[in-house]
Design an enzyme around this catalytic site. Structure first.
Site, PDB file in Angstrom:
ATOM      1  N   GLU A  50     -41.337  97.561  23.984  1.00  0.00           N
ATOM      2  CA  GLU A  50     -42.074  97.992  25.187  1.00  0.00           C
ATOM      3  C   GLU A  50     -43.052  99.130  24.902  1.00  0.00           C
ATOM      4  O   GLU A  50     -44.082  99.246  25.553  1.00  0.00           O
ATOM      5  CB  GLU A  50     -41.095  98.403  26.294  1.00  0.00           C
ATOM      6  CG  GLU A  50     -40.329  97.237  26.920  1.00  0.00           C
ATOM      7  CD  GLU A  50     -39.044  96.881  26.179  1.00  0.00           C
ATOM      8  OE1 GLU A  50     -38.826  97.405  25.061  1.00  0.00           O
ATOM      9  OE2 GLU A  50     -38.261  96.079  26.716  1.00  0.00           O
ATOM     10  N   PHE A 112     -25.708  97.978  35.656  1.00  0.00           N
ATOM     11  CA  PHE A 112     -26.124  97.564  34.314  1.00  0.00           C
ATOM     12  C   PHE A 112     -27.647  97.664  34.183  1.00  0.00           C
ATOM     13  O   PHE A 112     -28.381  97.169  35.035  1.00  0.00           O
ATOM     14  CB  PHE A 112     -25.656  96.130  34.039  1.00  0.00           C
ATOM     15  CG  PHE A 112     -26.117  95.632  32.690  1.00  0.00           C
ATOM     16  CD1 PHE A 112     -25.669  96.240  31.521  1.00  0.00           C
ATOM     17  CD2 PHE A 112     -27.017  94.584  32.582  1.00  0.00           C
ATOM     18  CE1 PHE A 112     -26.115  95.804  30.280  1.00  0.00           C
ATOM     19  CE2 PHE A 112     -27.461  94.143  31.342  1.00  0.00           C
ATOM     20  CZ  PHE A 112     -27.000  94.755  30.191  1.00  0.00           C
ATOM     21  N   GLN A 113     -28.093  98.281  33.146  1.00  0.00           N
ATOM     22  CA  GLN A 113     -29.516  98.518  32.859  1.00  0.00           C
ATOM     23  C   GLN A 113     -30.229  99.230  34.002  1.00  0.00           C
ATOM     24  O   GLN A 113     -31.390  98.950  34.280  1.00  0.00           O
ATOM     25  CB  GLN A 113     -30.223  97.206  32.484  1.00  0.00           C
ATOM     26  CG  GLN A 113     -29.731  96.661  31.143  1.00  0.00           C
ATOM     27  CD  GLN A 113     -30.625  95.575  30.557  1.00  0.00           C
ATOM     28  OE1 GLN A 113     -31.206  94.791  31.297  1.00  0.00           O
ATOM     29  NE2 GLN A 113     -30.721  95.509  29.239  1.00  0.00           N
ATOM     30  N   LYS A 162     -35.120  93.946  41.746  1.00  0.00           N
ATOM     31  CA  LYS A 162     -35.140  92.493  41.564  1.00  0.00           C
ATOM     32  C   LYS A 162     -35.227  91.748  42.898  1.00  0.00           C
ATOM     33  O   LYS A 162     -35.932  90.740  43.012  1.00  0.00           O
ATOM     34  CB  LYS A 162     -33.875  92.070  40.823  1.00  0.00           C
ATOM     35  CG  LYS A 162     -33.888  90.619  40.370  1.00  0.00           C
ATOM     36  CD  LYS A 162     -32.639  90.319  39.534  1.00  0.00           C
ATOM     37  CE  LYS A 162     -32.758  88.964  38.860  1.00  0.00           C
ATOM     38  NZ  LYS A 162     -31.597  88.698  37.993  1.00  0.00           N
ATOM     39  N   MET A 470     -49.487 115.426   7.352  1.00  0.00           N
ATOM     40  CA  MET A 470     -49.896 116.613   8.100  1.00  0.00           C
ATOM     41  C   MET A 470     -48.769 117.649   8.124  1.00  0.00           C
ATOM     42  O   MET A 470     -49.004 118.847   7.974  1.00  0.00           O
ATOM     43  CB  MET A 470     -50.304 116.232   9.530  1.00  0.00           C
ATOM     44  CG  MET A 470     -50.873 117.385  10.328  1.00  0.00           C
ATOM     45  SD  MET A 470     -52.317 118.130   9.545  1.00  0.00           S
ATOM     46  CE  MET A 470     -53.642 117.205  10.330  1.00  0.00           C
TER      47      MET A 470
END
Lengths: 557, 160
Positions: A50, A112-113, A162, A470
């Site tokens: 993602e 969940f999630q 959802k 760097m």
């Protein structure tokens, strides 16, 4: 006729002119992906992480000026977007991040999630929404796009449970946005603009200090007019690269920590500093009390909160940079040339050009060669973060806005590759090249798959010193050569990795092979190509203003 | 220096957390905060007391204004401010000191809103100094519990 929330979302995106979204499916966005299954007008690009979706949307937005859109599922999908959203926020990039959420009846139960996306993204978005009623969906999408692209642009997140996707509504898309509490001020105050015109007319040693605001406001033409009409030298921030042509006689290059000596001397010596769409970042100012110590400061910015945030400002002008510059131009009298000042600047430029020792394979040489090769072609340069980024900022010559894409404020390693993908989707005919380091390329290397599957001809030039270069440079110069955990000598074989993903790839170890290899990369049109340039390991980025110093106190080499 | 800032916001869920989060993130301390709906039920008014110099105040005002849900932000200068605080103080009492406490309450024009065998609850409204004053006097009897509301303020006279 009633449609589902998922369909309504896609219809709303189409009304906003969205052609492409970058996303990754998951449980709570299943109904949306089901609607995408038969969707014809919006292209969905499947990324492999993602974070890659967020950076791709960001790169797309920077290359095109449109709003970038990314999509992820709830919980871990959403939290993986977070770095990309924060990156867009720091650089004021218009983006809409859509996330699935657990159904409304399960919200707040550690389902969940489930993650509190509104809470998590609050400090890194311009605004965010959780849709709790399906009938709010079209209005919220409309507002999200309006907020993302108007005023000072920035990312907006929309969290969608959802059951909102599966619910039904009678769809109608609002024509207009009505947000009484959000009215960006676009026109500069005429009195302030007159004061600025007067200050410019009286100034003997003016400098224009230009940031990314000029690019997002599409104000390059007006900027050039102002600089040329009044004979004002122009320095750009890293975000402002491309806002003013590097080939112009008045161009000073970048200022600040890795800026050119001429830019840093000019800012330190000037009697009038005209900041345009820039925000006096600490990488630009160095030690603030000694930043532009003799100058009166004009600050033109769309965001009133930037005025006086870091430095005192004498003439603030809040407004759209383009509109303010236009009005300023009207109020300015006949041409000034500031002959003595320009001569002084010419002398600095002659005396302190950007330079490097030409022994062995040098990163600066690779960049200069690619610059020479692509001078007359539409080219977008993307970078990762670190030395690769600074060398590219210094040694590639930018002539036009939106040809430089780099993570400025957040400094996100792993930004370049997915951003290059996004840029190539937005500008399919342009050459898109990502200058990378061997550290940062590995941070989102899975996005090679996205590039390969979509036959994106992006070029990835790894300036490979097998160091986190760097950080190593700082350790060398400030931490007594203690190379603590920056040695990446055990890197995997990047050529083999690229080939395994399906890219064309090769390794270059000698300077005399550079030109041919770069030319070869331009012949590859049907897939990405990676060249691993094995560069001098301990090459540094100079000039370097050590932290806490004034910007005229540079280490030059 | 202490500032009293009024923030007029859309009365929407999450607005308080946006405002409070902004203070925390930008490093400004909130001394007290009171929120309530205004005459218009879709609009809330927050009164925030915060510590900082003029520059801090300017920056926090601008940052607050930048929040999409913010309609208006303004600082109420002390000399123009009509302000009140509310506190409820539960004082330990016995047969001997009950009278003395009642006297203090009367002098301060406070009210007793609950009486039990061993305690009394005093309601006081007023400027901060008045609230502080009664607390100081009641402390020696023993304060069992106390709650103070955030300061609320309006600018004196006509429109703000």
């Amino acid at each position: 006729m009633e449609i589902t929330g998922a369909e309504a979302l896609l219809e709303s995106l189409k009304k906003e002119g969205v052609e492409i979204i970058f996303g990754y499916p998951g449980g709570q966005v299943l109904p949306l992906y089901d609607a995408l299954y038969s969707e014809k007008d919006i292209k969905h690009i499947l990324v492999r992480h993602e974070q890659g979706a967020a950076h791709a949307a960001d790169g797309y937005a920077r290359a095109t000026g449109k709003v970038g859109v990314c999509l992820a599922t709830s919980g871990p999908g959403a939290t993986n977007l977070v770095t990309g959203i924060a990156n867009a926020y720091m650089d004021s990039i218009p983006m809409v991040a859509i996330t699935g959420q657990v159904p409304t009846m399960l919200l707040g139960r550690d389902s969940f999630q489930e993650a509190d996306v509104v809470g998590i993204t609050m400090p890194i978005t311009k605004h965010n929404f959780l849709i709790k009623k399906i009938e709010d969906l079209p209005r919220i999408v409309k507002e999200a796009f309006y907020i993302a692209k108007s005023g000072r642009p920035g990312p907006v997140s929309i969290d969608i449970p959802k059951d909102i996707f599966t619910g039904k509504l009678k769809f109608s898309y609002p024509e207009k946005v009505e947000i009484p509490s959000y009215k960006p001020n676009l026109k500069g105050h005429p009195k302030q603009i007159s004061l600025a015109a007067k200050a410019i007319a009286q100034s003997k040693k003016p400098v224009l200090y230009v940031g990314g605001g000029v690019i997002s406001a599409e104000a390059s033409a007006e900027l050039k007019q102002l600089a040329e009409k009044c004979g004002i030298p122009v320095t750009v921030t890293m975000m402002g690269l491309g806002a003013f042509p590097d080939s112009n006689k008045l161009a000073l290059g970048m200022l600040g920590m890795h800026g050119t000596a001429s830019a840093n001397y000019a800012v330190t010596d000037c009697d009038l500093l005209i900041a345009v769409g820039a925000r006096f970042d600490d990488r630009v100012t160095g030690h603030i009390p000694r930043f532009a110590p003799h100058a009166q400061i004009i600050h033109i910015d769309i965001d009133p909160a930037e005025i006086g945030k870091n430095v005192r400002v004498d003439i603030p002008i809040v407004g759209n940079v383009r509109s303010v510059l236009k009005e300023l131009l009207e109020k300015l009298g006949p041409k000034e040339n500031h002959k003595d000042w320009i001569e002084q600047i010419e002398e600095w430029k002659r005396k302190y050009p950007l330079s490097y020792k030409k022994d062995g394979l040098k990163p600066q040489f690779v960049i200069e060669e690619f610059c020479a090769l692509t001078r007359d072609r539409e080219t977008i340069i993307v970078t990762e973060v670190g030395q690769n980024q600074m060398w590219t900022a210094q040694f590639y010559k930018f002539e036009k806005p939106r040809t430089w894409i780099s993570s400025g404020g957040l400094g996100t390693m792993g930004f370049g590759l997915p951003a290059a993908n996004g840029a190539q989707f937005g500008r399919p005919d342009a050459i898109v090249a990502d200058f990378a380091g061997d550290g940062s390329i590995q941070m989102n290397i899975q996005e090679l798959t996205t590039a390969v599957n979509n036959r994106l001809p992006i070029k990835i030039f790894v300036l490979d010193n097998s160091y986190l270069g760097m950080v190593r440079q700082w350790q060398e110069l400030i931490y007594q050569h203690h190379y603590s955990h920056t040695d990446l000598a055990n890197n995997p074989d990047l050529v083999k990795i690229a080939e395994a993903y399906g890219c064309a790839a090769k390794r270059v170890e000698k300077p005399e092979e550079v030109r041919a290899a770069l030319e070869w990369s331009l012949t590859i049109k049907d897939r990405p190509c990676l060249i691993d340039f094995v560069i001098a390991r301990e090459e540094n980025v100079f000039p370097f203003v050590p932290p806490g110093q004034a910007i005229n106190e540079m280490i030059l080499d | 220096m202490k500032h009293t800032i009024s923030v007029i916001v859309e009365n929407k869920p999450g607005v308080l957390s946006r405002v409070a989060g902004l203070f925390a993130r930008r490093g400004f301390n909130i001394e007290s905060l009171a929120v309530g709906v205004t005459d218009d039920p879709s609009v809330s008014r927050m009164t925030i007391v915060a510590e900082g110099d003029e520059r801090d105040l300017e920056q926090i005002t601008k940052q607050l204004h930048k929040l999409i849900d913010t309609l208006k932000v303004f600082d109420i200068p002390r000399e123009l401010s009509a302000e009140r605080e509310l506190a409820l103080i539960k004082v330990a009492v016995n047969e001997k000191n009950r009278g003395e406490i009642t006297q203090i309450v009367e002098i301060f024009r406070a009210r007793i809103i609950d009486v039990a065998e061993d305690s009394m609850t005093v309601e006081i409204t007023g400027e901060e100094s008045k609230v502080e004053g009664i607390i100081k006097l009641l402390r020696r009897f023993g304060i069992k519990e106390m709650v103070r509301g955030g300061k609320i303020a309006l600018q004196r006279g006509g429109a703000e």
